[in-house]
Write an enzyme that holds these catalytic residues in place. Structure first.
Site, PDB file in Angstrom:
ATOM      1  CB  VAL A 119      -0.937   0.002   1.231  1.00  0.00           C
ATOM      2  CG1 VAL A 119      -1.778   1.274   1.262  1.00  0.00           C
ATOM      3  CG2 VAL A 119      -1.823  -1.245   1.240  1.00  0.00           C
ATOM      4  CD  GLU A 120       3.171   4.876  -4.354  1.00  0.00           C
ATOM      5  OE1 GLU A 120       3.688   5.956  -4.702  1.00  0.00           O
ATOM      6  OE2 GLU A 120       2.996   3.922  -5.140  1.00  0.00           O
ATOM      7  CB  ILE A 121      -0.261   6.442   1.854  1.00  0.00           C
ATOM      8  CG1 ILE A 121      -0.931   5.106   2.227  1.00  0.00           C
ATOM      9  CG2 ILE A 121      -1.176   7.619   2.169  1.00  0.00           C
ATOM     10  CD1 ILE A 121      -1.118   4.903   3.706  1.00  0.00           C
TER      11      ILE A 121
END
Length: 128
Positions: A119-121
């Site tokens: 998960v890239e934020i």
């Protein structure tokens, strides 16, 4: 022909931990709908949740927990995201780092959800 993404499907081994991560940690809204289905809502999008071995039809040929690699654009500054992740005990595995997004440059952090999905934020690198 294609205008935008409406939803994706996330397959999980552990729905309680998955719900905790996406709803409590990332602040998405859990929605329950027909036949026991669940989804995480955020903005104008959603992530439908399937439980491994109990997926709804039709489904991907090989729905697999841990195979998702997704990037979310934060609604708050990245510093606030990092603070919230730290408070929740979610280790940042990389970042903040500059990346190339679909429409603009990004500053991103990377974490793993309970199923080990990446998960890239991110936030816009230019601060807008």
């Amino acid at each position: 022909m294609i205008h935008h993404l409406d939803h994706i499907v996330l397959t999980t081994r552990d729905p309680e931990r998955c719900i905790d991560f996406y709803a409590r940690t990332l602040g998405m809204r859990l929605e329950r709908f027909g036949e026991g289905r669940m989804a995480f809502r955020f903005g104008d999008q959603k992530i439908n949740l399937h439980i491994s071995g109990k997926e709804f039809e039709p489904k991907a040929d090989r729905p697999t927990p841990g195979s998702l690699d997704v990037c979310f654009i934060a609604s708050v500054p990245l510093a606030e995201v990092i603070k919230r992740l730290n408070e929740a005990g979610v280790p940042i595995i990389e970042g903040p780092v500059r990346r190339t997004g679909a429409a603009f440059s990004l500053m991103s952090v990377y974490v793993r959800d309970p199923d080990m999905n990446l998960v890239e934020i991110a936030e816009r690198a230019d601060g807008r």
